[in-house]
Design a protein around this motif. Sequence first.
Motif, mmCIF file in Angstrom:
data_model
loop_
_atom_site.group_PDB
_atom_site.id
_atom_site.type_symbol
_atom_site.label_atom_id
_atom_site.label_comp_id
_atom_site.label_asym_id
_atom_site.label_seq_id
_atom_site.Cartn_x
_atom_site.Cartn_y
_atom_site.Cartn_z
ATOM 1 N N HIS A 251 46.793 62.243 62.728
ATOM 2 C CA HIS A 251 47.337 63.391 63.429
ATOM 3 C C HIS A 251 47.987 64.352 62.436
ATOM 4 C CE1 HIS A 251 49.351 65.730 66.448
ATOM 5 N NE2 HIS A 251 50.498 65.513 65.844
ATOM 6 N N ARG A 252 48.755 63.798 61.504
ATOM 7 C CA ARG A 252 49.425 64.657 60.520
ATOM 8 C C ARG A 252 48.394 65.310 59.603
ATOM 9 N NH1 ARG A 252 55.084 63.871 60.085
ATOM 10 N NH2 ARG A 252 55.274 64.009 57.829
ATOM 11 N N ALA A 253 47.367 64.564 59.246
ATOM 12 C CA ALA A 253 46.317 65.134 58.382
ATOM 13 C C ALA A 253 45.676 66.334 59.086
ATOM 14 C CB ALA A 253 45.269 64.077 58.049
ATOM 15 N N ASP A 254 45.407 66.182 60.385
ATOM 16 C CA ASP A 254 44.825 67.302 61.141
ATOM 17 C C ASP A 254 45.769 68.502 61.152
ATOM 18 O OD1 ASP A 254 42.356 66.314 61.888
ATOM 19 O OD2 ASP A 254 43.145 65.258 63.641
ATOM 20 N N ARG A 255 47.055 68.209 61.388
ATOM 21 C CA ARG A 255 48.034 69.286 61.498
ATOM 22 C C ARG A 255 48.193 70.025 60.159
ATOM 23 N NH1 ARG A 255 53.272 69.593 60.942
ATOM 24 N NH2 ARG A 255 53.676 67.372 60.656
ATOM 25 N N VAL A 256 48.322 69.263 59.086
ATOM 26 C CA VAL A 256 48.501 69.877 57.761
ATOM 27 C C VAL A 256 47.231 70.641 57.364
ATOM 28 C CG1 VAL A 256 48.783 69.338 55.296
ATOM 29 C CG2 VAL A 256 50.250 68.233 56.982
ATOM 30 N N GLY A 257 46.075 70.041 57.646
ATOM 31 C CA GLY A 257 44.808 70.700 57.312
ATOM 32 C C GLY A 257 44.685 72.031 58.036
ATOM 33 N N THR A 258 45.013 72.036 59.321
ATOM 34 C CA THR A 258 44.912 73.263 60.120
ATOM 35 C C THR A 258 45.886 74.309 59.596
ATOM 36 O OG1 THR A 258 44.396 71.855 61.976
ATOM 37 C CG2 THR A 258 44.982 74.120 62.501
ATOM 38 N N MET A 259 47.085 73.868 59.262
ATOM 39 C CA MET A 259 48.097 74.791 58.738
ATOM 40 C C MET A 259 47.596 75.443 57.433
ATOM 41 S SD MET A 259 50.871 74.751 56.292
ATOM 42 C CE MET A 259 51.095 73.074 55.795
ATOM 43 N N LEU A 260 47.005 74.650 56.553
ATOM 44 C CA LEU A 260 46.542 75.207 55.273
ATOM 45 C C LEU A 260 45.345 76.144 55.467
ATOM 46 C CD1 LEU A 260 46.927 72.124 52.899
ATOM 47 C CD2 LEU A 260 48.424 74.115 53.081
ATOM 48 N N LYS A 261 44.492 75.790 56.434
ATOM 49 C CA LYS A 261 43.357 76.675 56.727
ATOM 50 C C LYS A 261 43.866 78.039 57.151
ATOM 51 C CE LYS A 261 39.964 73.263 58.099
ATOM 52 N NZ LYS A 261 39.408 72.537 59.213
ATOM 53 N N LYS A 262 44.905 78.032 58.002
ATOM 54 C CA LYS A 262 45.482 79.303 58.472
ATOM 55 C C LYS A 262 46.029 80.103 57.306
ATOM 56 C CE LYS A 262 46.638 78.177 63.202
ATOM 57 N NZ LYS A 262 47.592 77.282 63.847
ATOM 58 N N ASN A 263 46.401 79.404 56.244
ATOM 59 C CA ASN A 263 46.920 80.079 55.050
ATOM 60 C C ASN A 263 45.824 80.400 54.046
ATOM 61 O OD1 ASN A 263 50.125 80.229 54.543
ATOM 62 N ND2 ASN A 263 49.563 78.797 56.161
ATOM 63 N N ASN A 264 44.607 80.428 54.518
ATOM 64 C CA ASN A 264 43.461 80.830 53.718
ATOM 65 C C ASN A 264 43.116 79.895 52.572
ATOM 66 O OD1 ASN A 264 43.098 83.115 55.286
ATOM 67 N ND2 ASN A 264 44.687 84.202 54.112
ATOM 68 N N HIS A 265 43.418 78.626 52.725
ATOM 69 C CA HIS A 265 42.919 77.656 51.759
ATOM 70 C C HIS A 265 41.594 77.110 52.282
ATOM 71 C CE1 HIS A 265 46.419 77.468 49.168
ATOM 72 N NE2 HIS A 265 47.185 77.487 50.241
ATOM 73 N N ALA A 266 40.703 76.804 51.351
ATOM 74 C CA ALA A 266 39.447 76.162 51.750
ATOM 75 C C ALA A 266 39.719 74.662 51.844
ATOM 76 C CB ALA A 266 38.370 76.447 50.721
ATOM 77 N N VAL A 267 39.783 74.169 53.086
ATOM 78 C CA VAL A 267 40.289 72.802 53.309
ATOM 79 C C VAL A 267 39.248 71.921 53.988
ATOM 80 C CG1 VAL A 267 42.100 71.458 54.466
ATOM 81 C CG2 VAL A 267 42.604 73.760 53.672
ATOM 82 N N ALA A 268 39.144 70.688 53.511
ATOM 83 C CA ALA A 268 38.370 69.670 54.229
ATOM 84 C C ALA A 268 39.335 68.574 54.663
ATOM 85 C CB ALA A 268 37.299 69.101 53.322
ATOM 86 N N ILE A 269 39.054 67.977 55.823
ATOM 87 C CA ILE A 269 39.941 66.922 56.327
ATOM 88 C C ILE A 269 39.147 65.617 56.410
ATOM 89 C CG2 ILE A 269 41.420 66.210 58.251
ATOM 90 C CD1 ILE A 269 41.674 69.209 58.986
ATOM 91 N N LEU A 270 39.772 64.549 55.927
ATOM 92 C CA LEU A 270 39.067 63.268 55.884
ATOM 93 C C LEU A 270 39.928 62.181 56.503
ATOM 94 C CD1 LEU A 270 36.414 62.193 54.420
ATOM 95 C CD2 LEU A 270 37.953 61.314 52.702
ATOM 96 N N HIS A 271 39.531 61.685 57.656
ATOM 97 C CA HIS A 271 40.190 60.496 58.186
ATOM 98 C C HIS A 271 39.223 59.757 59.091
ATOM 99 C CE1 HIS A 271 40.781 62.511 61.976
ATOM 100 N NE2 HIS A 271 41.579 63.418 61.455
ATOM 101 N N SER A 272 39.636 58.562 59.519
ATOM 102 C CA SER A 272 38.653 57.680 60.138
ATOM 103 C C SER A 272 38.300 58.064 61.578
ATOM 104 C CB SER A 272 39.133 56.235 60.071
ATOM 105 O OG SER A 272 40.442 56.164 60.569
ATOM 106 N N ASN A 273 38.962 59.059 62.168
ATOM 107 C CA ASN A 273 38.536 59.518 63.486
ATOM 108 C C ASN A 273 37.392 60.521 63.412
ATOM 109 O OD1 ASN A 273 40.238 58.011 64.921
ATOM 110 N ND2 ASN A 273 41.377 59.690 65.870
ATOM 111 N N ARG A 274 37.108 60.974 62.227
ATOM 112 C CA ARG A 274 36.026 61.942 62.104
ATOM 113 C C ARG A 274 34.689 61.198 62.048
ATOM 114 N NH1 ARG A 274 37.033 67.336 59.805
ATOM 115 N NH2 ARG A 274 37.856 67.795 61.865
ATOM 116 N N THR A 275 33.645 61.867 62.474
ATOM 117 C CA THR A 275 32.350 61.176 62.464
ATOM 118 C C THR A 275 31.903 60.991 61.017
ATOM 119 O OG1 THR A 275 31.092 63.224 62.431
ATOM 120 C CG2 THR A 275 31.666 62.340 64.604
ATOM 121 N N GLN A 276 30.972 60.066 60.855
ATOM 122 C CA GLN A 276 30.448 59.794 59.513
ATOM 123 C C GLN A 276 29.915 61.083 58.882
ATOM 124 O OE1 GLN A 276 30.806 57.236 57.835
ATOM 125 N NE2 GLN A 276 29.426 57.612 56.132
ATOM 126 N N ARG A 277 29.224 61.879 59.701
ATOM 127 C CA ARG A 277 28.635 63.115 59.190
ATOM 128 C C ARG A 277 29.735 64.082 58.726
ATOM 129 N NH1 ARG A 277 24.295 66.385 59.165
ATOM 130 N NH2 ARG A 277 24.741 68.470 59.942
#
Length: 415
Positions: A251-277
Motif C-alpha cells: 500500500h505504501r509503495a503504491d502511495r509513494v509511487g503515485t506521489m512521485l509520478k505526480k511530481n513528474n518522476h518516471a516511476v515503476a512500482i514493484l510489489h507482489s500484488n502486481r501481475t507478473q506482466r
Amino acid sequence: MSFSSFGLSQGIIDGIKAMGYTDPTPIQLRAIPLLMHGQDMIGSAQTGTGKTAAFALPILSKLEKHQASGPRCLILEPTRELAAQVETAIRDYARFTDLRVAVVYGGVGYGLQMDQLKRGVDIIVATPGRLLDHIERGTIRLGEARYLVLDEADRMLDMGFLPDVKRVVERCPKERITALFSATVPPEIDTLIRWAMKKPEVVEIGLRRSPAETVKHVIYPVAEDQKSDLLRSLLEEVKYDSVIVFCRTKHRADRVGTMLKKNNHAVAILHSNRTQREREQALQGFRDGKYEVLVATDIAARGLDIASVSHVINFDVPQHPEDYVHRIGRTGRAESTGDAFTLMVAEDAVHVHAIERFIGKKIERIKLPGFEYKFTILFDENKPGALKPHERKAKQVRLSGGYHFGPTGGRRKRR
Ligand code: AMP
C-alpha cells in the motif's frame, strides 16, 4: 587469476567472454574450484558479488552438453523474479553450448512451462511451490539431478518455504552435489545444512553481515508527516542515475509511487500484488532507463539483478536487519559504488539500532540542507541528555512548531 585457470569448458569460457567479464570476483575465485571438484559448499556472499556465476559456471561446465536423461541440475529460488533472472543469466553463460534451461514458477499458466519441459531440459530454475506441483503431476522428475543449488536460503526461510524446500530435496538423488547460498545462517538453515549437505566447505566473502563496502550509508531523521516531502526534496537535491525506493508495505509503495509520478518522476512500482506482466514491465523499463525510480517492497525486490542502481532510499526503515543488508545490496553491485539513504522517524530508533548492531557500525545521521524540518530532536540522540527513543515522541509533538536548521550538517555535493 583468470577464468581460464579453472578448467571450465570452452563453451562456458566463450560465454564469459561474451558477457564481458575479465576477472573472477572473490566468491567466484573460491566457489568455482570447489564445485569443479564436486565439493558441497555454502556461500555466505551477498547478492551483487557475482554469486550466480559462481555456481552456474562450474555446473554448466560439468553438464557440458544436452542429454535426454532429464534435468541434471535444479536451482531453487525464493521468488519468481529471482528465478527469471537466474534463468536469464544461465542462458547467457550457456549460449555457446546446447544445454537447455527451463524456469518454473507460480502465478502464471502451465502451458509455456510444460512446452519447455516436454522438449527436455538439463537445468531447471524454480520456486519451490510450483516445482512441487510439477513433481506431483509427473511433469518433472528429479531422479537425475546431480546438482542442487539452494539460493537465498535465508529468504526461503523468511517466506515460509522451508518445508517445501525439504520436500524437494527429498526428491533429489542422495548422490549429488549441493550448493547453498545465504547471507545469514539462522538455526533453521543450519539444520537444513546438516541434513541436506555432505561436509560442505564454507565460502565466506567479507564479513557475513556487512553490506557492500563501496556504499555510503546515511540516515535522514524526519517526522512521519514530512517523509514524503523529504523524499521529494532528496530526489531534487541528489544527482542520481537510478534509484530504488523501498517501502514497508504494498500500500505504501503504491502511495509513494503515485506521489512521485505526480511530481513528474518516471516511476515503476514493484510489489507482489502486481501481475507478473506488470512486474516484468516495471523491471525491464527500469533496467532500460525508461523509469528513473523504482518503488518496491522487500519481497518483490529481493536479489534483483539491476546493475546500475546509483542510490537506494529506504522510505521505511526495514524491520529486519538482514533486509537492510539486502536492500543496500542493490547498490555497490559487483563493486561499483552507490549511496544508501534511510528515512527514520522516532519510532524507528529501535530498528535502526538493531541494524547498526547487525552491521557492526554506526550510520551517520544527516540533515538535508534547506529542508524545513519540524523538529531536530532525532539528530541529538548521541548528545548527553538526549531523549531515549520512548521519550522522543512526546517531545516531537511539543517541537512541531516549525524549526529550521542552520547551515551545517551533511551537505551532499551534486555530482
Ligand atoms: P549476482 O551477485 O550474481 O547477482 O551478480 C551481480 C552482477 O555482477 C550481475 O550483473 C553480473 O552480471 C555481474 N558479474 C558477475 N560476475 C562478474 C565478473 N566476474 N565480472 C564482472 N561482472 C560480473
